[in-house]
Design an enzyme around this catalytic site. Structure first.
Site, PDB file in Angstrom:
ATOM      1  CG  LEU A 106      -1.651   1.349   1.448  1.00  0.00           C
ATOM      2  CD1 LEU A 106      -3.031   1.406   0.628  1.00  0.00           C
ATOM      3  CD2 LEU A 106      -2.455   1.285   2.793  1.00  0.00           C
ATOM      4  CB  ALA A 107       2.616   2.858  -1.903  1.00  0.00           C
ATOM      5  CB  VAL A 108      -0.470   7.538  -0.604  1.00  0.00           C
ATOM      6  CG1 VAL A 108      -0.720   8.649  -1.088  1.00  0.00           C
ATOM      7  CG2 VAL A 108      -1.525   6.838  -0.413  1.00  0.00           C
ATOM      8  CD  GLU A 156       4.930 -10.554   8.237  1.00  0.00           C
ATOM      9  OE1 GLU A 156       4.663 -11.424   8.980  1.00  0.00           O
ATOM     10  OE2 GLU A 156       5.457 -10.680   7.288  1.00  0.00           O
ATOM     11  CE1 TYR A 175      -2.558  -0.585   6.233  1.00  0.00           C
ATOM     12  CE2 TYR A 175      -0.559  -0.901   7.574  1.00  0.00           C
ATOM     13  CZ  TYR A 175      -1.155  -0.731   6.361  1.00  0.00           C
ATOM     14  OH  TYR A 175      -0.220  -0.887   5.185  1.00  0.00           O
ATOM     15  CG  ASN A 192       5.002   1.658   7.922  1.00  0.00           C
ATOM     16  OD1 ASN A 192       4.605   2.897   8.090  1.00  0.00           O
ATOM     17  ND2 ASN A 192       5.255   1.171   7.158  1.00  0.00           N
TER      18      ASN A 192
HETATM   19  C1  LIG Z   1       1.255   4.868   4.925  1.00  0.00           C
HETATM   20  C2  LIG Z   1       0.625   5.664   3.769  1.00  0.00           C
HETATM   21  C3  LIG Z   1       0.306   4.614   2.835  1.00  0.00           C
HETATM   22  C4  LIG Z   1      -0.401   6.556   4.039  1.00  0.00           C
HETATM   23  O1  LIG Z   1      -1.106   7.188   3.011  1.00  0.00           O
HETATM   24  P1  LIG Z   1      -2.086   8.379   3.304  1.00  0.00           P
HETATM   25  O2  LIG Z   1      -2.677   8.533   1.937  1.00  0.00           O
HETATM   26  O3  LIG Z   1      -1.076   9.695   3.674  1.00  0.00           O
HETATM   27  O4  LIG Z   1      -2.871   8.063   4.317  1.00  0.00           O
HETATM   28  P2  LIG Z   1      -4.153   8.617   4.898  1.00  0.00           P
HETATM   29  O5  LIG Z   1      -4.415  10.134   4.555  1.00  0.00           O
HETATM   30  O6  LIG Z   1      -5.562   7.866   4.202  1.00  0.00           O
HETATM   31  O7  LIG Z   1      -4.308   8.586   6.461  1.00  0.00           O
HETATM   32  C5  LIG Z   1      -5.627   8.272   7.129  1.00  0.00           C
HETATM   33  C6  LIG Z   1      -5.036   8.415   8.527  1.00  0.00           C
HETATM   34  O8  LIG Z   1      -4.082   7.305   8.914  1.00  0.00           O
HETATM   35  C7  LIG Z   1      -3.306   7.988   9.778  1.00  0.00           C
HETATM   36  N1  LIG Z   1      -1.900   8.118   9.042  1.00  0.00           N
HETATM   37  C8  LIG Z   1      -1.490   7.999   7.937  1.00  0.00           C
HETATM   38  N2  LIG Z   1      -0.268   8.392   7.631  1.00  0.00           N
HETATM   39  C9  LIG Z   1       0.529   8.934   8.937  1.00  0.00           C
HETATM   40  C10 LIG Z   1       1.581   9.179   9.419  1.00  0.00           C
HETATM   41  N3  LIG Z   1       2.679   9.243   8.477  1.00  0.00           N
HETATM   42  N4  LIG Z   1       1.632   9.431  10.762  1.00  0.00           N
HETATM   43  C11 LIG Z   1       0.592   9.371  11.788  1.00  0.00           C
HETATM   44  N5  LIG Z   1      -0.808   9.025  11.119  1.00  0.00           N
HETATM   45  C12 LIG Z   1      -0.849   8.667   9.769  1.00  0.00           C
HETATM   46  C13 LIG Z   1      -3.842   9.148  10.268  1.00  0.00           C
HETATM   47  O9  LIG Z   1      -4.809   8.918  11.282  1.00  0.00           O
HETATM   48  C14 LIG Z   1      -4.590   9.653   8.886  1.00  0.00           C
HETATM   49  O10 LIG Z   1      -5.722  10.403   9.339  1.00  0.00           O
HETATM   50  P3  LIG Z   1      -5.494  12.187   9.319  1.00  0.00           P
HETATM   51  O11 LIG Z   1      -4.625  12.445   8.113  1.00  0.00           O
HETATM   52  O12 LIG Z   1      -6.972  12.664   9.454  1.00  0.00           O
HETATM   53  O13 LIG Z   1      -4.735  12.192  10.733  1.00  0.00           O
HETATM   54  C15 LIG Z   1       1.856   6.558   3.194  1.00  0.00           C
HETATM   55  O14 LIG Z   1       2.154   7.156   4.246  1.00  0.00           O
HETATM   56  C16 LIG Z   1       2.760   5.716   2.618  1.00  0.00           C
HETATM   57  O15 LIG Z   1       2.799   5.476   1.330  1.00  0.00           O
HETATM   58  N6  LIG Z   1       4.016   5.559   3.177  1.00  0.00           N
HETATM   59  C17 LIG Z   1       5.043   4.694   2.605  1.00  0.00           C
HETATM   60  C18 LIG Z   1       4.607   3.243   2.237  1.00  0.00           C
HETATM   61  C19 LIG Z   1       4.332   2.422   3.385  1.00  0.00           C
HETATM   62  O16 LIG Z   1       4.708   2.559   4.606  1.00  0.00           O
HETATM   63  N7  LIG Z   1       3.154   1.734   3.229  1.00  0.00           N
HETATM   64  C20 LIG Z   1       2.411   0.854   4.363  1.00  0.00           C
HETATM   65  C21 LIG Z   1       3.290  -0.368   4.362  1.00  0.00           C
HETATM   66  S1  LIG Z   1       2.785  -1.434   5.535  1.00  0.00           S
END
Ligand SMILES: CC(C)(COP(=O)(O)OP(=O)(O)OC[C@H]1O[C@@H](n2cnc3c(N)ncnc32)[C@H](O)[C@@H]1OP(=O)(O)O)[C@@H](O)C(=O)NCCC(=O)NCCS
Length: 148
Positions: free
Chosen positions: A70-72, A104, A115, A109
């Site tokens: 999962l990545a953004v 997993e 999650y 992270n």
């Molecule tokens: C993890 C990831 C996919 C989150 O993507 P995102 O689109 O920014 O997430 P969302 O905006 O949907 O976040 C929803 C909620 O999750 C939590 N959240 C997401 N990223 C967070 C962070 N870096 N730190 C703390 N809380 C976080 C928050 O509660 C957030 O709600 P809020 O913004 O209203 O506070 C992104 O940071 C990413 O690509 N990370 C690198 C790759 C990775 O680690 N993937 C997961 C592997 S297990």
């Protein structure tokens, strides 16, 4: 599932921008292609105005779907895109007959907060499972979400 090349290009562009190389979590294009050729994996893209903002890749098993990636992209974060992708994953998993989602992740992270808020709970861990680029190790945690 055999994805069009432009989808693979978009997945790999997000992959390269999203994952910190120190954790070694990004997949190669070949790994993504191979997973999709086997036939039990599927993906979804989150599209933004200027292209792809994020994606997930998941594998379907017996009564469960495992989230593999999962990545953004950094410039699109904290706008609910990952949450939206998780909701799409849950819906697609139900349609595939799954009763739970699994994943997993590396302990610590920040994705763990995402999650947890989505309803996943820890069901196991593997101590020192990941070896990082700097030589240190990190635990893996398995999370599950029951699909009603
Ligand atoms: C993890 C990831 C996919 C989150 O993507 P995102 O689109 O920014 O997430 P969302 O905006 O949907 O976040 C929803 C909620 O999750 C939590 N959240 C997401 N990223 C967070 C962070 N870096 N730190 C703390 N809380 C976080 C928050 O509660 C957030 O709600 P809020 O913004 O209203 O506070 C992104 O940071 C990413 O690509 N990370 C690198 C790759 C990775 O680690 N993937 C997961 C592997 S297990």
């Amino acid at each position: 599932m055999n994805p069009p090349g432009d989808h693979l290009d978009q997945i790999m562009a997000v992959m390269q921008s999203a994952f910190d190389p120190v954790f070694g979590e990004a997949w190669t294009r070949r790994q993504v292609e191979d997973s999709l050729l086997v036939g039990n994996c599927h993906y979804e893209l989150a599209l933004a105005n200027e292209g792809c903002a994020g994606f997930y890749l998941a594998r379907t098993g017996y009564e469960e779907v495992e989230l593999l990636l999962l990545a953004v992209a950094p410039e699109h974060r904290r706008r609910g895109i990952a949450r939206h992708l998780l909701a799409e994953l849950a819906q697609s998993a139900r349609q595939r007959g799954a009763t739970r989602l699994l994943l997993e992740m590396r302990r610590d992270n920040p994705a763990g907060l995402l999650y947890r808020d989505f309803g996943f709970t820890p069901i196991g861990e593997r101590k020192d499972y990941y070896k990082l680029a700097n030589g240190s190790r990190a635990d893996a945690i398995t999370l599950a979400l029951h699909l009603p």
